[in-house]
Design a protein around this motif. Structure first.
Motif, short mmCIF file in Angstrom:
data_model
loop_
_atom_site.label_atom_id
_atom_site.label_comp_id
_atom_site.label_asym_id
_atom_site.label_seq_id
_atom_site.Cartn_x
_atom_site.Cartn_y
_atom_site.Cartn_z
N GLY A 1 -4.88 -3.25 -3.55
CA GLY A 1 -3.48 -3.19 -3.95
C GLY A 1 -3.12 -1.83 -4.50
N PRO A 2 -1.88 -1.66 -4.92
CA PRO A 2 -1.42 -0.35 -5.41
C PRO A 2 -2.19 0.09 -6.64
CG PRO A 2 0.21 -2.05 -5.86
CD PRO A 2 -0.83 -2.67 -4.99
N HIS B 1 0.84 -1.21 0.00
CA HIS B 1 0.00 0.00 0.00
C HIS B 1 0.87 1.26 0.00
CE1 HIS B 1 -3.57 2.36 0.53
NE2 HIS B 1 -3.20 2.83 1.70
N ASP B 2 0.39 2.33 -0.63
CA ASP B 2 1.20 3.55 -0.79
C ASP B 2 1.16 4.51 0.40
OD1 ASP B 2 2.41 3.02 -3.17
OD2 ASP B 2 0.94 4.07 -4.40
N ILE C 1 -5.24 2.03 10.15
CA ILE C 1 -5.63 0.79 9.47
C ILE C 1 -5.58 -0.39 10.44
CG2 ILE C 1 -4.86 -0.91 7.75
CD1 ILE C 1 -4.11 1.48 5.96
N ILE C 2 -4.52 -0.46 11.24
CA ILE C 2 -4.40 -1.55 12.20
C ILE C 2 -5.48 -1.44 13.28
CG2 ILE C 2 -2.90 -2.63 13.92
CD1 ILE C 2 -2.08 -3.11 11.01
N PRO D 1 -9.14 -2.39 5.03
CA PRO D 1 -10.00 -1.48 4.26
C PRO D 1 -9.91 -1.81 2.77
CG PRO D 1 -8.65 -0.25 5.83
CD PRO D 1 -8.13 -1.65 5.83
N GLU D 2 -10.94 -1.46 2.04
CA GLU D 2 -11.02 -1.80 0.62
C GLU D 2 -9.85 -1.22 -0.17
OE1 GLU D 2 -14.08 -1.32 -3.20
OE2 GLU D 2 -14.63 -0.54 -1.20
N GLU D 3 -9.43 0.02 0.15
CA GLU D 3 -8.35 0.64 -0.63
C GLU D 3 -7.03 -0.10 -0.46
OE1 GLU D 3 -8.60 3.08 3.24
OE2 GLU D 3 -9.99 2.12 1.81
#
Length: 444
Positions: free
Chosen positions: A385-386, A348-349, A360-361, A379-381
């Motif tokens: 993936g990138p 993830h970026d 996120i955690i 989360p969906e984003e």
């Protein structure tokens, strides 16, 4: 720095020893592996230059013995021209670098200077760790990546200075944490550390907040009030988001920094303040100064010393360690991260950087049904993936440059001279760009 040379050829030993002595290094020499091992145990050199082919104890065996006695010792292996397989083998065994015969003395010196710099960084980071152990910050500073180690080293070096420091980095990279670290590492760690969020205080109240006011200075000023400059006297004033300061207050801050004196709102006298200022911003103050959006003279006054915090996407190797830290901090029961989940987290970026990873955690732990975080808990984003974003031109160019450097280095087994030649740049420029992008030879 102490350097041990182990080579069975007398002319080679004399050439290397004479050259390094002229460069100011302490040098000892050995004609074979057994003698080298005795000298290593007696003199404790930081670096050993080892010829691979020696009678008796061969260079690769000597490397193993040296690393067993001191894993922190650095070793450069000298191999015959064209022995790529040997070079790969000794690198896997723990050598820090290798040189092919005939030795290019300029290249040798550059490699030694790089090792010296790495040792200095390691010393600085060790001191930072000791300081944190003695007086912990609200959160641990986690980062074993080269770029983060360099940032911690810079923080250590600027801490003893009385000059202003400008910390630059994207939102969520930990600028306040580094500011507190600089204060803690400085000569007055027990003095006040006072924070001002320049973006959170209304403009009409900011001057009073920063410099204080006298009783009756304005409606509602029913008593004298000391400002943040005075409260931080003898310690550190941290100006977060300093790029948000309005023009009028920029000029008043500049005066306070230049004269080390402030003037309370409604007051009639100047007050001397011995306060170190650390400023932080996620904006490009230099570019703002060039366009007139930020005072150029104030920029130079704040930017006497600078610390740049790398975004998380440029130190992905720190992500597993950060994830483990947040799990320990927030999990209400023993929880681990699945391999596929960790892969998604590393890829993830993170436009919100470490702060985004923390959130996120927190979210994933709250919603997870089991004790192993699965991709479905993310989360969906992150699960997607990138993605290809239409980001800033400079960021896209940086990513392209990093990919080109990595590819060129991999093609020549990370031999910097050959990679520089392929790329059409000097080796010095290549090393600068490797440091900029946090590129290091893989250990395996």
């Amino acid at each position: 720095m102490k350097i041990l040379i182990a080579d069975d050829e007398p002319m080679q030993r004399e050439l290397l020893a004479g050259f390094l002595l002229k460069q100011g290094y302490a040098v000892s020499t050995a004609a074979d592996g057994e003698e080298a091992l005795v000298l290593f145990q007696r003199e404790h050199p930081q670096l050993a230059l080892i010829d691979h082919r020696m009678p008796g104890l061969m260079g690769d065996a000597l490397l193993v013995e040296i690393k067993a006695r001191n894993p922190l010792a650095r070793v450069i292996m000298i191999t015959a021209y064209g022995e790529v397989g040997t070079a790969v083998t000794v690198m896997k065994a723990g050598a820090d670098d290798f040189l092919e015969k005939p030795i290019d003395l300029t290249q040798l010196l550059e490699k030694i200077q790089q090792i010296e710099q790495d040792l200095d960084i390691a010393d600085d980071v060790a001191e930072v760790a000791e300081t944190l152990a003695a007086g912990p910050l609200p959160m641990e500073i986690i980062g074993s990546s080269p770029s983060m180690q360099e940032t911690l080293s810079v923080a250590r070096r600027v801490a003893d200075s009385p000059w202003s420091v400008l910390i630059q980095g994207e939102t969520g990279t930990g600028k306040e944490l580094i500011a507190r670290l600089i204060h803690l590492l400085g000569p007055t760690p027990d003095a006040p550390f006072v924070e001002v969020n320049c973006a959170a205080i209304p403009e009409n109240l900011f001057e009073s907040e920063l410099f204080g006011h006298e009783k009756g200075a304005f409606t509602g000023a029913d008593r004298q009030r000391r400002g943040r400059f005075e409260l931080a006297r003898g310690g550190t004033l941290f100006l977060d988001e300093v790029g948000e300061l309005p023009p009028l207050l920029q000029s008043k801050l500049l005066r306070a920094l230049q004269e080390k004196r402030i003037h309370r709102v409604g007051g009639e006298r100047d007050i001397a303040v011995d306060t170190r200022v650390i400023a932080a911003t996620n904006r490009d103050l230099r570019a703002m100064a060039e366009t007139g959006a930020f005072r150029e003279d104030l920029f130079f006054r704040l930017n006497v010393l600078d610390v740049e915090l790398p975004p998380l996407r440029r130190r992905r190797e720190d992500i597993p360690e950060l994830v483990a830290h947040f799990l320990k901090r927030y999990a209400r029961r023993p929880t681990r991260v699945g391999l596929e989940t960790m892969d998604l987290l590393v890829r993830h970026d993170y436009p919100g950087n470490v702060r985004e990873l923390e959130h996120i955690i927190q979210r994933s732990l709250t919603l997870a049904r089991g004790t192993v975080l699965q991709p479905k808990d993310l989360p969906e984003e992150v699960r997607q993936g990138p993605q290809v974003h239409q980001g800033a031109l400079q960021e896209r160019l940086d990513a392209m440059e990093r990919e080109m450097l990595s590819a060129a280095l991999a093609q020549v087994d990370w031999v910097q001279t050959q990679a520089a030649e392929r790329l059409g740049i000097s080796e010095r420029v290549l090393r600068y760009k490797m440091g900029k992008h946090g590129l290091q030879r893989p250990k395996d």
